[in-house]
Design a protein around this motif. Structure first.
Motif, short mmCIF file in Angstrom:
data_model
loop_
_atom_site.label_atom_id
_atom_site.label_comp_id
_atom_site.label_asym_id
_atom_site.label_seq_id
_atom_site.Cartn_x
_atom_site.Cartn_y
_atom_site.Cartn_z
N THR A 37 0.82 -1.21 0.00
CA THR A 37 0.00 0.00 0.00
C THR A 37 0.85 1.26 0.00
OG1 THR A 37 -0.17 0.10 2.43
CG2 THR A 37 -1.86 -1.18 1.24
N LYS A 38 2.17 1.08 -0.01
CA LYS A 38 3.12 2.19 -0.03
C LYS A 38 4.45 1.65 -0.56
CE LYS A 38 5.27 2.94 3.96
NZ LYS A 38 6.42 2.02 3.78
N ASN A 39 5.41 2.53 -0.72
CA ASN A 39 6.75 2.11 -1.11
C ASN A 39 7.32 1.22 -0.01
OD1 ASN A 39 9.58 1.96 -1.58
ND2 ASN A 39 9.50 3.83 -2.78
N ALA A 40 7.61 -0.03 -0.35
CA ALA A 40 8.01 -1.01 0.67
C ALA A 40 9.43 -0.78 1.18
CB ALA A 40 7.90 -2.42 0.11
N SER A 41 10.19 0.06 0.52
CA SER A 41 11.56 0.32 0.95
C SER A 41 11.71 1.59 1.77
CB SER A 41 12.49 0.40 -0.28
OG SER A 41 12.12 1.48 -1.11
N GLN A 42 10.57 2.20 2.11
CA GLN A 42 10.58 3.41 2.92
C GLN A 42 9.70 3.24 4.15
OE1 GLN A 42 9.39 6.68 0.43
NE2 GLN A 42 11.15 6.48 -0.94
N TRP A 43 10.13 3.86 5.26
CA TRP A 43 9.37 3.75 6.49
C TRP A 43 8.05 4.50 6.42
CZ3 TRP A 43 10.03 0.46 10.34
CH2 TRP A 43 11.28 -0.13 10.53
N LYS A 44 8.09 5.67 5.87
CA LYS A 44 6.90 6.52 5.85
C LYS A 44 6.44 6.77 4.42
CE LYS A 44 7.82 8.93 10.21
NZ LYS A 44 7.99 10.24 10.88
N ALA A 45 5.17 7.08 4.30
CA ALA A 45 4.59 7.39 3.00
C ALA A 45 3.62 8.54 3.16
CB ALA A 45 3.86 6.18 2.43
N LYS A 46 3.37 9.22 2.08
CA LYS A 46 2.39 10.29 2.08
C LYS A 46 1.03 9.71 2.46
CE LYS A 46 0.37 13.81 -0.94
NZ LYS A 46 0.36 14.35 -2.33
N PRO A 47 0.32 10.35 3.39
CA PRO A 47 -1.00 9.82 3.79
C PRO A 47 -1.92 9.67 2.59
CG PRO A 47 -0.30 11.55 5.29
CD PRO A 47 0.68 11.57 4.14
N LEU A 48 -2.75 8.65 2.63
CA LEU A 48 -3.71 8.44 1.56
C LEU A 48 -4.81 9.49 1.63
CD1 LEU A 48 -4.14 4.56 1.68
CD2 LEU A 48 -3.10 5.88 -0.18
N GLY A 49 -5.12 10.07 0.50
CA GLY A 49 -6.21 11.04 0.45
C GLY A 49 -7.49 10.39 -0.03
N GLY A 50 -8.57 11.11 0.08
CA GLY A 50 -9.86 10.59 -0.35
C GLY A 50 -9.92 10.27 -1.82
N LEU A 51 -9.23 11.07 -2.64
CA LEU A 51 -9.24 10.83 -4.08
C LEU A 51 -8.54 9.53 -4.43
CD1 LEU A 51 -8.59 14.41 -5.52
CD2 LEU A 51 -10.75 13.15 -5.44
N ALA A 52 -7.42 9.25 -3.73
CA ALA A 52 -6.68 8.01 -3.98
C ALA A 52 -7.52 6.80 -3.61
CB ALA A 52 -5.37 8.01 -3.20
N ALA A 53 -8.19 6.88 -2.47
CA ALA A 53 -9.04 5.78 -2.03
C ALA A 53 -10.23 5.60 -2.96
CB ALA A 53 -9.52 6.03 -0.60
N GLU A 54 -10.77 6.70 -3.44
CA GLU A 54 -11.90 6.63 -4.36
C GLU A 54 -11.49 5.99 -5.69
OE1 GLU A 54 -15.32 9.54 -6.40
OE2 GLU A 54 -13.64 10.41 -5.29
N ALA A 55 -10.33 6.40 -6.19
CA ALA A 55 -9.84 5.82 -7.45
C ALA A 55 -9.59 4.32 -7.30
CB ALA A 55 -8.55 6.53 -7.87
N PHE A 56 -9.03 3.93 -6.16
CA PHE A 56 -8.78 2.51 -5.89
C PHE A 56 -10.10 1.75 -5.82
CE2 PHE A 56 -7.98 -1.10 -3.05
CZ PHE A 56 -6.83 -1.65 -3.61
N GLY A 57 -11.05 2.29 -5.07
CA GLY A 57 -12.35 1.64 -4.92
C GLY A 57 -13.10 1.52 -6.24
#
Length: 285
Positions: A37-57
């Motif tokens: 759900t994020k870059n697996a080689s990094q500890w942190k990722a940009k928080p998911l926004g509503g638009l990203a979740a909507e596009a995924f859904g």
């Protein structure tokens, strides 16, 4: 056995956006898929926004893909004796559970972790303590799937008893299991033929319970039985071979359990296509 309904897939890239994974999975004929759900080689990722979740859904709604499973970052180590790394791992794990909940992904695979010299007992206790903290804060809809490991280095989870010890510290059905075929074989569980496969599954049933298996990682093994080395190979090209995968694919108990490839992909996912086609053929009775 009718192959069209088999839940077969691969781990696919989320490059360009999480929703892009569906198109990639569909192109190779997946009916299930696994993602980070994020870059697996990094500890942190940009928080998911509503638009990203909507596009995924939206992509999921119109896709023939059924189950979607997430896999945690390999950086996370809930068994570490180092307090700073442990706290960082717990925070990252909780964040990934929250990302899954936001996206509607109900299952998340994780490796139990490495004890880094503190010993197996201490490592398992550390994992249990981590989950006690994580579960007090995590979304309830996301189920954690413990993955068996090859036992390389100080990694926990190469034997069924170690997974059972973690599970026993929590209410029944808190966890599920992701059974990795390559890892099991490398750890010494001989699933390369029908008789061996049945014996291993009988042992798993006695130690953990067969119904706990919620996902398979279907990977052949480059190295010999009991090598402890985690190196994935194409289906039928490694030490497990065709007979072991035929036994799994024809096991009616696992017909509805998703099976995910984590094998080399080749150009334009050509090897995923070949491996999926082979698994469907091996499923034929």
């Amino acid at each position: 056995m009718k192959n069209k309904k088999l839940l077969l897939g691969a781990h696919v890239s989320i490059a360009g956006g999480l929703e892009k994974a569906f198109e990639r999975a569909e192109e190779v004929g997946c009916t299930a898929m696994q993602i980070f759900t994020k870059n697996a080689s990094q500890w942190k990722a940009k928080p998911l926004g509503g638009l990203a979740a909507e596009a995924f859904g939206n992509a999921w709604t119109v896709s023939p893909i059924g189950p979607v499973i997430a896999h945690t970052s390999y950086l996370i180590n809930l068994a570490t004796p180092d307090d700073d790394a442990w706290e960082k791992s717990k925070a990252a794990f909780l964040d990934e559970m929250e990302r899954c909940a936001f996206l509607g992904i109900p299952q998340m695979v994780m490796h139990p972790g490495a004890h880094v010299g503190s010993g197996k007992v201490a490592g398992i206790e550390r994992v249990i303590a981590a989950f006690e903290d994580i579960f007090s804060k995590s979304p309830k809809m996301v189920k954690v799937l413990l993955e068996n490991t090859a036992g390389q280095g100080t990694y926990l989870g190469s034997c069924f008893e170690e997974l059972a010890a973690i599970m026993a510290a929590f209410p029944p059905r808190t966890f599920g299991i992701c059974f990795d075929t390559c890892h099991a074989f490398a750890a010494g569980y001989d699933i390369s033929n029908q008789r061996g496969y049945e014996a291993v599954m009988d042992e798993f049933d006695k130690v953990i319970g067969i119904k706990a298996i919620a996902l398979f990682h279907v990977n052949d093994c480059k190295n010999p039985l009991g090598s402890g080395i985690d190196r994935h190979e194409h289906i039928g090209k490694g030490a497990i071979g065709f007979e072991g995968f035929r036994a799994l694919m024809q096991d009616k108990r696992f017909y509805k359990v998703p099976k995910i490839l984590e094998t080399p992909k080749g150009e334009d996912y050509e090897f995923d296509r070949k491996n999926l086609a082979l698994l469907r053929k091996l499923a034929e009775v």
